[in-house]
Write a protein that holds these residues in place. Structure first.
Motif, PDB file in Angstrom:
ATOM      1  N   ALA A 147       0.827  -1.204   0.000  1.00  0.00           N
ATOM      2  CA  ALA A 147       0.000   0.000   0.000  1.00  0.00           C
ATOM      3  C   ALA A 147       0.862   1.256   0.000  1.00  0.00           C
ATOM      4  O   ALA A 147       0.555   2.239  -0.694  1.00  0.00           O
ATOM      5  CB  ALA A 147      -0.918  -0.006   1.224  1.00  0.00           C
ATOM      6  N   ILE A 148       1.954   1.228   0.768  1.00  0.00           N
ATOM      7  CA  ILE A 148       2.870   2.372   0.790  1.00  0.00           C
ATOM      8  C   ILE A 148       3.501   2.570  -0.581  1.00  0.00           C
ATOM      9  O   ILE A 148       3.616   3.700  -1.087  1.00  0.00           O
ATOM     10  CB  ILE A 148       3.946   2.177   1.867  1.00  0.00           C
ATOM     11  N   ARG A 149       3.911   1.470  -1.224  1.00  0.00           N
ATOM     12  CA  ARG A 149       4.514   1.539  -2.564  1.00  0.00           C
ATOM     13  C   ARG A 149       3.529   2.123  -3.571  1.00  0.00           C
ATOM     14  O   ARG A 149       3.882   2.983  -4.392  1.00  0.00           O
ATOM     15  CB  ARG A 149       4.941   0.133  -3.003  1.00  0.00           C
ATOM     16  N   LEU A 150       2.278   1.663  -3.521  1.00  0.00           N
ATOM     17  CA  LEU A 150       1.267   2.176  -4.440  1.00  0.00           C
ATOM     18  C   LEU A 150       1.042   3.663  -4.213  1.00  0.00           C
ATOM     19  O   LEU A 150       0.932   4.444  -5.168  1.00  0.00           O
ATOM     20  CB  LEU A 150      -0.051   1.404  -4.254  1.00  0.00           C
ATOM     21  N   ALA A 151       0.973   4.082  -2.957  1.00  0.00           N
ATOM     22  CA  ALA A 151       0.771   5.497  -2.647  1.00  0.00           C
ATOM     23  C   ALA A 151       1.908   6.345  -3.202  1.00  0.00           C
ATOM     24  O   ALA A 151       1.681   7.412  -3.795  1.00  0.00           O
ATOM     25  CB  ALA A 151       0.642   5.686  -1.134  1.00  0.00           C
ATOM     26  N   LYS A 152       3.138   5.897  -3.022  1.00  0.00           N
ATOM     27  CA  LYS A 152       4.274   6.652  -3.538  1.00  0.00           C
ATOM     28  C   LYS A 152       4.249   6.677  -5.067  1.00  0.00           C
ATOM     29  O   LYS A 152       4.552   7.707  -5.685  1.00  0.00           O
ATOM     30  CB  LYS A 152       5.577   6.038  -3.027  1.00  0.00           C
ATOM     31  N   ASP A 153       3.888   5.557  -5.672  1.00  0.00           N
ATOM     32  CA  ASP A 153       3.879   5.472  -7.135  1.00  0.00           C
ATOM     33  C   ASP A 153       2.888   6.451  -7.763  1.00  0.00           C
ATOM     34  O   ASP A 153       3.135   6.963  -8.861  1.00  0.00           O
ATOM     35  CB  ASP A 153       3.545   4.052  -7.585  1.00  0.00           C
ATOM     36  N   VAL A 154       1.757   6.685  -7.116  1.00  0.00           N
ATOM     37  CA  VAL A 154       0.734   7.556  -7.718  1.00  0.00           C
ATOM     38  C   VAL A 154       0.758   8.959  -7.133  1.00  0.00           C
ATOM     39  O   VAL A 154      -0.129   9.771  -7.400  1.00  0.00           O
ATOM     40  CB  VAL A 154      -0.678   6.939  -7.608  1.00  0.00           C
ATOM     41  N   GLY A 155       1.768   9.270  -6.319  1.00  0.00           N
ATOM     42  CA  GLY A 155       1.968  10.649  -5.883  1.00  0.00           C
ATOM     43  C   GLY A 155       1.172  11.098  -4.682  1.00  0.00           C
ATOM     44  O   GLY A 155       0.885  12.301  -4.536  1.00  0.00           O
ATOM     45  N   ILE A 156       0.826  10.176  -3.796  1.00  0.00           N
ATOM     46  CA  ILE A 156       0.116  10.565  -2.574  1.00  0.00           C
ATOM     47  C   ILE A 156       1.095  11.268  -1.638  1.00  0.00           C
ATOM     48  O   ILE A 156       2.206  10.766  -1.413  1.00  0.00           O
ATOM     49  CB  ILE A 156      -0.481   9.318  -1.873  1.00  0.00           C
ATOM     50  N   PRO A 157       0.742  12.420  -1.062  1.00  0.00           N
ATOM     51  CA  PRO A 157       1.630  13.089  -0.103  1.00  0.00           C
ATOM     52  C   PRO A 157       1.979  12.191   1.082  1.00  0.00           C
ATOM     53  O   PRO A 157       1.219  11.295   1.445  1.00  0.00           O
ATOM     54  CB  PRO A 157       0.809  14.300   0.350  1.00  0.00           C
ATOM     55  N   ASP A 158       3.116  12.454   1.695  1.00  0.00           N
ATOM     56  CA  ASP A 158       3.605  11.592   2.773  1.00  0.00           C
ATOM     57  C   ASP A 158       2.726  11.632   4.015  1.00  0.00           C
ATOM     58  O   ASP A 158       2.603  10.644   4.727  1.00  0.00           O
ATOM     59  CB  ASP A 158       5.023  11.999   3.167  1.00  0.00           C
ATOM     60  N   ASN A 159       2.152  12.788   4.293  1.00  0.00           N
ATOM     61  CA  ASN A 159       1.377  12.952   5.520  1.00  0.00           C
ATOM     62  C   ASN A 159       0.467  14.171   5.402  1.00  0.00           C
ATOM     63  O   ASN A 159       0.556  14.940   4.440  1.00  0.00           O
ATOM     64  CB  ASN A 159       2.307  13.087   6.736  1.00  0.00           C
ATOM     65  N   PHE A 160      -0.407  14.342   6.386  1.00  0.00           N
ATOM     66  CA  PHE A 160      -1.326  15.481   6.363  1.00  0.00           C
ATOM     67  C   PHE A 160      -0.604  16.803   6.573  1.00  0.00           C
ATOM     68  O   PHE A 160      -1.036  17.846   6.075  1.00  0.00           O
ATOM     69  CB  PHE A 160      -2.410  15.319   7.436  1.00  0.00           C
ATOM     70  N   GLY A 161       0.496  16.764   7.298  1.00  0.00           N
ATOM     71  CA  GLY A 161       1.236  17.997   7.556  1.00  0.00           C
ATOM     72  C   GLY A 161       1.861  18.607   6.321  1.00  0.00           C
ATOM     73  O   GLY A 161       2.241  19.782   6.328  1.00  0.00           O
ATOM     74  N   SER A 162       1.956  17.830   5.243  1.00  0.00           N
ATOM     75  CA  SER A 162       2.562  18.336   4.008  1.00  0.00           C
ATOM     76  C   SER A 162       1.550  18.939   3.057  1.00  0.00           C
ATOM     77  O   SER A 162       1.902  19.375   1.958  1.00  0.00           O
ATOM     78  CB  SER A 162       3.319  17.211   3.301  1.00  0.00           C
ATOM     79  N   ILE A 163       0.278  18.969   3.441  1.00  0.00           N
ATOM     80  CA  ILE A 163      -0.745  19.593   2.596  1.00  0.00           C
ATOM     81  C   ILE A 163      -1.380  20.754   3.357  1.00  0.00           C
ATOM     82  O   ILE A 163      -1.297  20.841   4.578  1.00  0.00           O
ATOM     83  CB  ILE A 163      -1.842  18.587   2.170  1.00  0.00           C
ATOM     84  N   ARG A 164      -2.012  21.638   2.625  1.00  0.00           N
ATOM     85  CA  ARG A 164      -2.708  22.760   3.262  1.00  0.00           C
ATOM     86  C   ARG A 164      -4.199  22.470   3.280  1.00  0.00           C
ATOM     87  O   ARG A 164      -4.736  21.820   2.395  1.00  0.00           O
ATOM     88  CB  ARG A 164      -2.435  24.074   2.533  1.00  0.00           C
ATOM     89  N   SER A 165      -4.865  23.000   4.299  1.00  0.00           N
ATOM     90  CA  SER A 165      -6.302  22.798   4.385  1.00  0.00           C
ATOM     91  C   SER A 165      -6.998  23.531   3.254  1.00  0.00           C
ATOM     92  O   SER A 165      -6.506  24.540   2.740  1.00  0.00           O
ATOM     93  CB  SER A 165      -6.833  23.303   5.721  1.00  0.00           C
ATOM     94  N   ALA A 166      -8.154  23.014   2.859  1.00  0.00           N
ATOM     95  CA  ALA A 166      -9.000  23.714   1.894  1.00  0.00           C
ATOM     96  C   ALA A 166      -9.809  24.767   2.646  1.00  0.00           C
ATOM     97  O   ALA A 166      -9.514  25.100   3.788  1.00  0.00           O
ATOM     98  CB  ALA A 166      -9.912  22.722   1.185  1.00  0.00           C
ATOM     99  N   THR A 167     -10.845  25.303   2.034  1.00  0.00           N
ATOM    100  CA  THR A 167     -11.608  26.377   2.677  1.00  0.00           C
ATOM    101  C   THR A 167     -13.076  26.020   2.771  1.00  0.00           C
ATOM    102  O   THR A 167     -13.631  25.340   1.919  1.00  0.00           O
ATOM    103  CB  THR A 167     -11.494  27.682   1.875  1.00  0.00           C
ATOM    104  N   TYR A 168     -13.671  26.494   3.844  1.00  0.00           N
ATOM    105  CA  TYR A 168     -15.121  26.476   3.916  1.00  0.00           C
ATOM    106  C   TYR A 168     -15.641  27.756   3.289  1.00  0.00           C
ATOM    107  O   TYR A 168     -15.088  28.840   3.482  1.00  0.00           O
ATOM    108  CB  TYR A 168     -15.607  26.448   5.367  1.00  0.00           C
ATOM    109  N   ASP A 169     -16.747  27.641   2.552  1.00  0.00           N
ATOM    110  CA  ASP A 169     -17.455  28.822   2.092  1.00  0.00           C
ATOM    111  C   ASP A 169     -18.097  29.466   3.308  1.00  0.00           C
ATOM    112  O   ASP A 169     -18.136  28.899   4.396  1.00  0.00           O
ATOM    113  CB  ASP A 169     -18.532  28.405   1.073  1.00  0.00           C
ATOM    114  N   LYS A 170     -18.623  30.683   3.152  1.00  0.00           N
ATOM    115  CA  LYS A 170     -19.309  31.318   4.276  1.00  0.00           C
ATOM    116  C   LYS A 170     -20.449  30.431   4.745  1.00  0.00           C
ATOM    117  O   LYS A 170     -21.225  29.933   3.946  1.00  0.00           O
ATOM    118  CB  LYS A 170     -19.862  32.685   3.876  1.00  0.00           C
ATOM    119  N   ASN A 171     -20.521  30.217   6.028  1.00  0.00           N
ATOM    120  CA  ASN A 171     -21.557  29.371   6.603  1.00  0.00           C
ATOM    121  C   ASN A 171     -22.866  30.143   6.662  1.00  0.00           C
ATOM    122  O   ASN A 171     -23.055  31.000   7.518  1.00  0.00           O
ATOM    123  CB  ASN A 171     -21.120  28.918   8.001  1.00  0.00           C
ATOM    124  N   ARG A 172     -23.781  29.848   5.753  1.00  0.00           N
ATOM    125  CA  ARG A 172     -25.014  30.628   5.660  1.00  0.00           C
ATOM    126  C   ARG A 172     -26.072  30.181   6.660  1.00  0.00           C
ATOM    127  O   ARG A 172     -27.158  30.728   6.690  1.00  0.00           O
ATOM    128  CB  ARG A 172     -25.549  30.553   4.225  1.00  0.00           C
TER     129      ARG A 172
END
Length: 423
Positions: free
Chosen positions: A341-366
């Motif tokens: 599973a680790i090999r497959l993740a590396k092969d298809v470009g999955i980031p190493d961990n959550f700390g290496s990505i930035r959070s997305a955004t919530y739209d205004k909570n209506r």
């Protein structure tokens, strides 16, 4: 012989949940107008994230309207659909006097559409009231055609949907509902619609499929009718995901992932999920990151955590993933599944961990006046954040199916590794 109740396995009666009628294969999406007409659709709410630049929405609207079915477009669905997306869509459905729903996209579009149908069937009640199992009291939801443009969630053929409750922005909550009333009427899966899916999203979605196959295969439910589909879907992902990512026009690879998505969903639809999904839901509740990406990062950590409770099953997963285990012990073969599973993740470009990505955004909570405080932030691995995520996992409806017992304390090192460490 008298059987004591406390001696009975915790899931003595297991339920097989229905699947919708489906059309799978090249050209299936061409049937959408004909199918909508035959189902009696007159005026449909088309629910989508927009899929801007792909031309898919425009093409499908043309096919639907050609058959005399009117279309009202709701293209405001966000990734990890929010409660306000559902409520806005339901309000538009009622305002425009629609009689049916068509969803186009991945799991976000389909889940939002399911939520819209539930709200409409219950006279506008807040969607957050329907968390959990079979909360619908009116089972007569509007009919629904679900057209998938990704090989990922399988939401087009399941009784599950996931919504983020944003009513308390200090403690956002992503919740899961299982409700047979929300199952689509018809699923359309056409690999031709996957061609425009970006490489990274193909990879993320593929790991969602892998999680859907693996979790029912090792689940505490141990539901026999799900096991064959579960292990076969794992093999299909291992065989086809790399090609689907790096050769996106490869029809054989896209068909392989289409079939993997569909049968993996058949597996978890009755066989259950586990804490891969619970971690994913918790991370996206706080950071709005992509569900498939979350699953991809969580998956090897959870497999490693679960190994002691299911060595034999993980050894079989290794074989399905193409590992030669003939000269390995069962424990070594199970470890090899994690490595695959680790090999497959590396092969298809999955980031190493959550700390290496930035959070997305919530739209205004209506639904109130708040906004998500963490938008754009790096996902944090400090003690406070790890604790919040680990606590959210305990509230998730996927957690009870995990083969190894889960506590806040046992999840803290797993979550911390997923955010801060690499393999």
């Amino acid at each position: 012989m008298v059987i004591e109740l406390n001696q009975i396995w915790e899931f003595p009666i297991k339920e097989f949940h229905p699947l919708p009628r489906a059309k799978l294969g090249v050209g299936a999406h061409d049937m959408i107008g004909v199918e909508a007409k035959e189902l009696g659709f007159k005026r449909s709410l088309l629910v989508t994230t927009g899929l801007r630049g792909s031309g898919i929405i425009e093409e499908l609207i043309g096919k639907i309207e050609y058959q005399g079915v009117e279309v009202v477009l709701y293209d405001k669905v966000e990734s990890n659909p929010k409660d306000y997306n559902v409520m806005d869509g339901a309000a538009l459905y009622q305002k425009e006097k629609c009689d049916s729903v068509i969803s186009v996209g991945g799991g976000s579009s389909h889940d939002a559409a399911k939520g819209i149908r539930v709200v409409v069937a219950h006279d506008g009640r807040n969607i957050n009231e329907f968390e959990g199992f079979s909360k619908s009291t009116n089972k007569q939801n509007p009919p629904h055609i679900a057209v998938s443009t990704t090989a990922g969630t399988g939401s087009e053929t399941s009784w599950a949907y996931v919504i983020t409750d944003t009513s308390d922005m200090e403690k956002p909550h992503k919740w899961l509902a299982f409700d047979e009333a929300s199952t689509p009427t018809l699923a359309l899966d056409d690999p031709l619609l996957y061609y425009t899916c970006p490489q990274q999203w193909t990879a993320f979605c593929g790991f969602d499929v892998l999680a859907h196959g693996a979790e029912p295969y090792v689940s505490r439910l141990d539901f026999a009718p799900s096991l064959g589909n579960a292990i076969y879907s794992i093999g299909l992902v291992s065989k086809h995901l790399r090609e689907a990512v790096y050769d996106p026009g490869n029809l054989k690879a896209r068909e392989g992932m289409m079939n993997a998505q569909y049968i993996a969903t058949q597996a978890f639809n009755s066989g259950g999920l586990g804490v891969i999904h619970s971690i994913s839901h918790a991370i996206s509740a706080f950071y709005d990151s992509a569900h498939g990406l979350n699953n991809a990062i969580a998956l090897p950590r959870v497999w490693e955590y679960n190994l002691p409770s299911r060595y034999e099953r993980y050894a079989e997963i290794a074989v399905a993933m193409g590992v030669d285990t003939k000269n390995m012990t069962t424990v070594q073969a199970a470890d090899a599944a994690v490595e695959a599973a680790i090999r497959l993740a590396k092969d298809v470009g999955i980031p190493d961990n959550f700390g290496s990505i930035r959070s997305a955004t919530y739209d205004k909570n209506r639904m109130n006046t708040g906004k998500y405080a963490g938008k754009g932030d790096v996902i944090k691995g400090d003690e406070k954040s790890v604790l919040k995520i680990s606590e959210h996992i305990q509230e998730d409806w996927c957690t009870p199916g995990n083969p190894r017992q889960v506590t806040v304390e046992s999840m803290i090192p797993v979550v911390s590794h997923a955010i801060n460490e690499s393999y």
